[in-house]
Motif scaffolding. Structure first.
Motif, PDB file in Angstrom:
ATOM      1  N   PHE A 123       0.692  -1.252   0.027  1.00 47.21           N
ATOM      2  CA  PHE A 123      -0.027   0.108  -0.073  1.00 47.21           C
ATOM      3  C   PHE A 123       0.801   1.382  -0.029  1.00 47.21           C
ATOM      4  N   ALA A 124       1.892   1.351   0.959  1.00 46.69           N
ATOM      5  CA  ALA A 124       2.608   2.591   0.855  1.00 46.69           C
ATOM      6  C   ALA A 124       3.570   2.709  -0.138  1.00 46.69           C
ATOM      7  N   THR A 125       3.951   1.509  -1.096  1.00 44.66           N
ATOM      8  CA  THR A 125       4.668   1.690  -2.363  1.00 44.66           C
ATOM      9  C   THR A 125       3.852   2.400  -3.531  1.00 44.66           C
ATOM     10  N   ILE A 126       2.589   1.776  -3.555  1.00 43.71           N
ATOM     11  CA  ILE A 126       1.558   2.291  -4.464  1.00 43.71           C
ATOM     12  C   ILE A 126       1.247   3.664  -4.208  1.00 43.71           C
ATOM     13  N   MET A 127       1.174   4.065  -3.080  1.00 45.61           N
ATOM     14  CA  MET A 127       0.919   5.678  -2.721  1.00 45.61           C
ATOM     15  C   MET A 127       2.122   6.388  -2.968  1.00 45.61           C
ATOM     16  N   PHE A 128       3.335   5.938  -2.660  1.00 50.37           N
ATOM     17  CA  PHE A 128       4.569   6.877  -2.881  1.00 50.37           C
ATOM     18  C   PHE A 128       4.761   7.038  -4.186  1.00 50.37           C
ATOM     19  N   TYR A 129       4.696   6.148  -5.018  1.00 51.46           N
ATOM     20  CA  TYR A 129       5.171   6.357  -6.325  1.00 51.46           C
ATOM     21  C   TYR A 129       3.953   6.696  -7.430  1.00 51.46           C
ATOM     22  N   SER A 130       2.885   6.449  -6.923  1.00 49.84           N
ATOM     23  CA  SER A 130       1.534   6.744  -7.800  1.00 49.84           C
ATOM     24  C   SER A 130       1.448   8.136  -7.992  1.00 49.84           C
ATOM     25  N   THR A 131       1.334   8.660  -6.819  1.00 52.35           N
ATOM     26  CA  THR A 131       1.167  10.237  -6.565  1.00 52.35           C
ATOM     27  C   THR A 131       2.401  10.976  -6.815  1.00 52.35           C
ATOM     28  N   GLY A 132       3.602  10.673  -7.002  1.00 51.34           N
ATOM     29  CA  GLY A 132       4.771  11.610  -7.633  1.00 51.34           C
ATOM     30  C   GLY A 132       5.303  12.179  -6.260  1.00 51.34           C
ATOM     31  N   GLN A 133       5.556  11.233  -5.156  1.00 52.72           N
ATOM     32  CA  GLN A 133       6.288  11.898  -4.136  1.00 52.72           C
ATOM     33  C   GLN A 133       7.603  12.030  -4.789  1.00 52.72           C
ATOM     34  N   LEU A 134       8.428  12.925  -3.794  1.00 51.01           N
ATOM     35  CA  LEU A 134       9.706  13.288  -4.082  1.00 51.01           C
ATOM     36  C   LEU A 134      10.647  11.894  -4.019  1.00 51.01           C
ATOM     37  N   SER A 135      11.055  11.309  -4.988  1.00 53.47           N
ATOM     38  CA  SER A 135      11.774  10.037  -5.001  1.00 53.47           C
ATOM     39  C   SER A 135      13.144  10.087  -4.104  1.00 53.47           C
ATOM     40  N   ASP A 136      13.113   9.375  -3.075  1.00 51.46           N
ATOM     41  CA  ASP A 136      14.391   9.576  -2.383  1.00 51.46           C
ATOM     42  C   ASP A 136      14.300   8.233  -1.416  1.00 51.46           C
ATOM     43  N   SER A 137      15.529   7.360  -1.100  1.00 53.78           N
ATOM     44  CA  SER A 137      15.425   6.185  -0.648  1.00 53.78           C
ATOM     45  C   SER A 137      15.161   6.250   1.143  1.00 53.78           C
ATOM     46  N   PHE A 138      15.761   7.454   1.512  1.00 56.27           N
ATOM     47  CA  PHE A 138      15.400   7.760   2.849  1.00 56.27           C
ATOM     48  C   PHE A 138      13.940   8.128   3.060  1.00 56.27           C
TER      49      PHE A 138
END
Length: 230
Positions: A123-138
């Motif tokens: 769920f977190a992975t889908i929400m993070f990348y599908s909403t265009g959150q600033l990509s950063d490993s931390f």
């Protein structure tokens, strides 16, 4: 299986409603545009850009709060719908001395913990990348960790209510919904806590959504700004 499908549905629905790129803005102040000496000569285009970015940041904040609220409610509701039935079966089998309480508890934990982690992480992975959150490993790691914590805490609250009202299935469901609505309202977003009485502000410390919401904001906004400004 039903919980995982429902969480996937919520993830894609929230992403669609709030926009696939709602998280692209970081919320950091543009020091060039906010300089007092340049404020008079700032073009209308730059002013509209600031307003647009501010609107995107506000929408992203809404998304982050409702994302955790939806996941928390679904996790707690699923536990409330299943746990009272499990308790009745456990009590009957425990009276027959088939197994001890600790055996039931630890086996239940070993079965449910991996499933909860997988569902919350997906769920977190889908929400993070599908909403265009600033990509950063931390940011991604702590974002996923916060979502997993919400799922675990909501499950724990559901188990607690199920134990307290194990003899009354309808009352357990009603109390669970009422308690979660209180947690939701005191989460720091729906109601402005700074304008409330001391008693209400004290109660807000019992809302796990409040701490999760603040931590997600720190991860997505404050941390990025503090790193860039240094």
């Amino acid at each position: 299986m039903g919980l995982s499908l429902f969480c996937l549905f919520i993830a894609f629905m929230l992403s669609y409603l709030y926009g696939w790129d709602v998280g692209k803005e970081d919320g950091c102040l543009d020091l060039h545009l906010t300089n007092s000496s340049l404020s008079i000569t700032t073009s209308l285009k730059d002013a509209l850009k600031i307003v647009s970015e501010e609107s995107d940041v506000i929408e992203n904040v809404k998304l982050l709060f409702f994302m955790n609220g939806c996941l928390g409610f679904v996790s707690m509701a699923c536990t409330l719908l299943v746990f009272p039935t499990e308790v009745r079966v456990f009590l009957n089998e425990h009276r027959n001395r088939w197994y001890s309480t600790s055996s039931y508890y630890w086996s239940k934990c070993f079965v449910e913990i991996p499933v909860t982690i997988v569902i919350a992480f997906t769920f977190a992975t889908i929400m993070f990348y599908s909403t265009g959150q600033l990509s950063d490993s931390f940011r991604y790691s702590y974002f996923a960790l916060n979502v997993i914590f919400v799922a675990f805490i909501a499950n724990s609250v559901g188990n607690l209510i199920g134990i307290l009202f194990a003899d009354n299935y309808q009352l357990a469901t009603t109390m669970g919904v009422a308690l979660f609505m209180s947690i939701f309202l005191l989460g720091g977003f729906a109601v402005r806590l700074s304008s409330q009485d001391v008693f209400i502000r004290a109660l807000s410390y019992g809302s796990f959504l409040r701490f999760n919401f603040y931590s997600v904001l720190v991860i997505s906004q404050v941390f990025v700004c503090s790193v860039w400004f240094h």
